[in-house]
Write a protein that holds these residues in place. Structure first.
Motif, PDB file in Angstrom:
ATOM      1  N   LEU A 200       2.002  47.399   1.420  1.00 55.42           N
ATOM      2  CA  LEU A 200       1.064  48.409   0.943  1.00 55.42           C
ATOM      3  C   LEU A 200       0.932  48.326  -0.573  1.00 55.42           C
ATOM      4  N   VAL A 201      -0.250  48.687  -1.046  1.00 55.20           N
ATOM      5  CA  VAL A 201      -0.540  48.731  -2.474  1.00 55.20           C
ATOM      6  C   VAL A 201      -0.984  50.144  -2.826  1.00 55.20           C
ATOM      7  N   TYR A 202      -0.320  50.745  -3.814  1.00 57.07           N
ATOM      8  CA  TYR A 202      -0.734  52.057  -4.309  1.00 57.07           C
ATOM      9  C   TYR A 202      -1.378  51.870  -5.670  1.00 57.07           C
ATOM     10  N   GLN A 203      -2.617  52.319  -5.807  1.00 56.12           N
ATOM     11  CA  GLN A 203      -3.338  52.173  -7.064  1.00 56.12           C
ATOM     12  C   GLN A 203      -2.911  53.304  -7.999  1.00 56.12           C
ATOM     13  N   VAL A 204      -1.970  52.991  -8.891  1.00 58.70           N
ATOM     14  CA  VAL A 204      -1.407  54.001  -9.794  1.00 58.70           C
ATOM     15  C   VAL A 204      -2.461  54.494 -10.772  1.00 58.70           C
ATOM     16  N   SER A 205      -3.261  53.564 -11.315  1.00 61.36           N
ATOM     17  CA  SER A 205      -4.322  53.889 -12.258  1.00 61.36           C
ATOM     18  C   SER A 205      -5.390  52.817 -12.150  1.00 61.36           C
ATOM     19  N   LYS A 206      -6.418  52.872 -12.993  1.00 63.20           N
ATOM     20  CA  LYS A 206      -7.452  51.841 -12.962  1.00 63.20           C
ATOM     21  C   LYS A 206      -6.893  50.481 -13.351  1.00 63.20           C
ATOM     22  N   HIS A 207      -5.778  50.503 -14.078  1.00 61.81           N
ATOM     23  CA  HIS A 207      -5.222  49.255 -14.599  1.00 61.81           C
ATOM     24  C   HIS A 207      -3.858  48.891 -14.025  1.00 61.81           C
ATOM     25  N   GLY A 208      -3.313  49.722 -13.140  1.00 59.85           N
ATOM     26  CA  GLY A 208      -1.972  49.452 -12.630  1.00 59.85           C
ATOM     27  C   GLY A 208      -1.869  49.696 -11.141  1.00 59.85           C
ATOM     28  N   GLN A 209      -1.045  48.881 -10.464  1.00 65.58           N
ATOM     29  CA  GLN A 209      -0.817  49.075  -9.038  1.00 65.58           C
ATOM     30  C   GLN A 209       0.611  48.702  -8.679  1.00 65.58           C
ATOM     31  N   LEU A 210       1.138  49.380  -7.667  1.00 66.36           N
ATOM     32  CA  LEU A 210       2.485  49.155  -7.169  1.00 66.36           C
ATOM     33  C   LEU A 210       2.383  48.568  -5.772  1.00 66.36           C
ATOM     34  N   GLN A 211       3.071  47.426  -5.548  1.00 73.53           N
ATOM     35  CA  GLN A 211       3.056  46.744  -4.256  1.00 73.53           C
ATOM     36  C   GLN A 211       4.460  46.748  -3.657  1.00 73.53           C
ATOM     37  N   GLY A 212       4.560  47.053  -2.396  1.00 77.85           N
ATOM     38  CA  GLY A 212       5.846  47.027  -1.712  1.00 77.85           C
ATOM     39  C   GLY A 212       5.678  46.620  -0.264  1.00 77.85           C
ATOM     40  N   GLY A 213       6.653  45.850   0.249  1.00 76.07           N
ATOM     41  CA  GLY A 213       6.574  45.452   1.642  1.00 76.07           C
ATOM     42  C   GLY A 213       7.576  44.387   2.003  1.00 76.07           C
ATOM     43  N   TYR A 214       7.283  43.680   3.088  1.00 72.92           N
ATOM     44  CA  TYR A 214       8.188  42.682   3.653  1.00 72.92           C
ATOM     45  C   TYR A 214       7.642  41.281   3.414  1.00 72.92           C
ATOM     46  N   MET A 215       8.520  40.341   3.066  1.00 68.83           N
ATOM     47  CA  MET A 215       8.134  38.951   2.879  1.00 68.83           C
ATOM     48  C   MET A 215       9.062  38.045   3.684  1.00 68.83           C
ATOM     49  N   HIS A 216       8.449  37.107   4.414  1.00 69.12           N
ATOM     50  CA  HIS A 216       9.226  36.073   5.095  1.00 69.12           C
ATOM     51  C   HIS A 216       9.044  34.764   4.347  1.00 69.12           C
ATOM     52  N   LEU A 217      10.148  34.161   3.933  1.00 62.99           N
ATOM     53  CA  LEU A 217      10.130  32.893   3.203  1.00 62.99           C
ATOM     54  C   LEU A 217      10.794  31.830   4.063  1.00 62.99           C
ATOM     55  N   PHE A 218      10.088  30.716   4.259  1.00 57.44           N
ATOM     56  CA  PHE A 218      10.643  29.580   4.986  1.00 57.44           C
ATOM     57  C   PHE A 218      10.602  28.379   4.064  1.00 57.44           C
ATOM     58  N   GLN A 219      11.773  27.787   3.792  1.00 53.04           N
ATOM     59  CA  GLN A 219      11.885  26.723   2.795  1.00 53.04           C
ATOM     60  C   GLN A 219      12.670  25.544   3.350  1.00 53.04           C
ATOM     61  N   GLN A 220      12.187  24.347   3.050  1.00 54.80           N
ATOM     62  CA  GLN A 220      12.927  23.138   3.375  1.00 54.80           C
ATOM     63  C   GLN A 220      13.715  22.719   2.132  1.00 54.80           C
ATOM     64  N   LEU A 221      15.032  22.613   2.250  1.00 53.90           N
ATOM     65  CA  LEU A 221      15.889  22.268   1.122  1.00 53.90           C
ATOM     66  C   LEU A 221      15.916  20.751   0.920  1.00 53.90           C
ATOM     67  N   PRO A 222      16.373  20.267  -0.250  1.00 57.45           N
ATOM     68  CA  PRO A 222      16.286  18.835  -0.572  1.00 57.45           C
ATOM     69  C   PRO A 222      16.916  17.904   0.453  1.00 57.45           C
ATOM     70  N   ALA A 223      17.931  18.363   1.203  1.00 53.62           N
ATOM     71  CA  ALA A 223      18.564  17.498   2.197  1.00 53.62           C
ATOM     72  C   ALA A 223      17.599  17.088   3.306  1.00 53.62           C
ATOM     73  N   GLY A 224      16.562  17.873   3.496  1.00 56.47           N
ATOM     74  CA  GLY A 224      15.540  17.519   4.480  1.00 56.47           C
ATOM     75  C   GLY A 224      15.738  18.156   5.836  1.00 56.47           C
ATOM     76  N   ASN A 225      16.974  18.299   6.298  1.00 51.75           N
ATOM     77  CA  ASN A 225      17.225  18.884   7.615  1.00 51.75           C
ATOM     78  C   ASN A 225      17.853  20.272   7.508  1.00 51.75           C
ATOM     79  N   VAL A 226      17.856  20.844   6.295  1.00 48.30           N
ATOM     80  CA  VAL A 226      18.395  22.188   6.081  1.00 48.30           C
ATOM     81  C   VAL A 226      17.247  23.091   5.629  1.00 48.30           C
ATOM     82  N   TYR A 227      17.107  24.238   6.295  1.00 45.77           N
ATOM     83  CA  TYR A 227      15.996  25.146   6.022  1.00 45.77           C
ATOM     84  C   TYR A 227      16.533  26.530   5.684  1.00 45.77           C
ATOM     85  N   ARG A 228      15.855  27.179   4.751  1.00 44.02           N
ATOM     86  CA  ARG A 228      16.187  28.563   4.407  1.00 44.02           C
ATOM     87  C   ARG A 228      15.207  29.473   5.139  1.00 44.02           C
ATOM     88  N   ASN A 229      15.733  30.350   5.967  1.00 41.58           N
ATOM     89  CA  ASN A 229      14.943  31.341   6.692  1.00 41.58           C
ATOM     90  C   ASN A 229      15.279  32.694   6.079  1.00 41.58           C
TER      91      ASN A 229
END
Length: 254
Positions: A200-229
């Motif tokens: 969700l985004v709350y519009q604090v003012s015409k020039h400012g906003q606050l964002q909050g929520g959930y993020m899922h990050l999926f990353q492949q690490l340099p080893a190639g067979n190791v992943y960050r979930n």
């Protein structure tokens, strides 16, 4: 409007190599960030963002700090070119007692699209990443690992309340960012990571906003067979300053 975000997901899946014996690292993090864009003339402005990231059950340990600055050239009010520098510090993990510094020049094109009932922000960013080598658990080397990384970010804002994008308005945000590595030192992780956020985004003012929520990050690490979930809670504050005289005309691009 949703095509860029759907395309990101398909590209992320296509970039994942089919490797045997995949290992997954499960993490929970809390991301805090402050962003500012200041425009001080019809054509020029600055970019600043600061981040603090915690991990191990969201808040138990420091994970990473980021400080990024840039100089922005406004092609138009809706299209901006930025170049700058970021310092990233990776705090110690596991048995390692020494942090890893990273120096990161970056260049970006950012553009905005306005629809009657939605807003779409996109950017493409190129980074040159210089990461100081870790010799052992207590020492850094004098050499640096280097690679390029490109990022595509798309953020779709959909109003929920009647105030929409005005102060006091509430919006739903769907945001996806795909990152791809390249360079001589990249062997197994051309696909770096994908970050999918909903909140969700709350519009604090015409020039400012606050964002909050959930993020899922999926990353492949340099080893190639190791992943960050990674499952993260994300809280960002965005603010824009416009220091131009109100009567100043915007010149036509040359």
């Amino acid at each position: 409007m949703t095509r860029p975000i759907l395309l990101l997901g398909l590209l992320g899946l296509a970039a994942l190599p089919a490797r045997a014996q995949k290992q997954y690292v499960q993490e929970q993090q809390l991301w805090l960030g402050v962003f500012n864009q200041t425009r001080f003339s019809p054509r020029w402005g600055t970019w600043t963002d600061l981040h603090l990231r915690l991990h191990e059950h969201f808040v138990n340990r420091l994970f990473q700090g980021v400080a990024r600055v840039g100089l922005t050239y406004y092609l138009t009010d809706e299209v901006r070119l930025t170049a700058g520098y970021a310092y990233v510090h990776h705090f110690p993990e596991g048995a390692r007692t020494i942090g890893q510094p990273e120096h990161r020049p970056w260049q970006q094109v950012q553009w905005f699209t306005r629809f009657p009932k939605a807003r779409l922000m996109q950017w493409v960013r190129l980074e040159e990443r210089f990461r100081q080598q870790v010799v052992n658990n207590e020492d850094l080397g004098s050499d640096f690992n280097f690679n390029y990384r490109t990022r595509y970010n798309a953020a779709l804002f959909l109003p929920i309340t009647k105030d929409a994008f005005e102060p006091g308005g509430l919006q739903f945000l769907l945001n996806d960012e795909l990152m791809v590595n390249f360079g001589e030192e990249i062997r197994y992780n051309t696909f770096d990571q994908n970050r999918l956020f909903a909140g969700l985004v709350y519009q604090v003012s015409k020039h400012g906003q606050l964002q909050g929520g959930y993020m899922h990050l999926f990353q492949q690490l340099p080893a190639g067979n190791v992943y960050r979930n990674q499952h993260s809670l994300r809280l960002f504050y965005f603010h824009n300053f416009d220091l131009r005289p109100s009567a100043a005309p915007v010149p036509t691009p040359q």
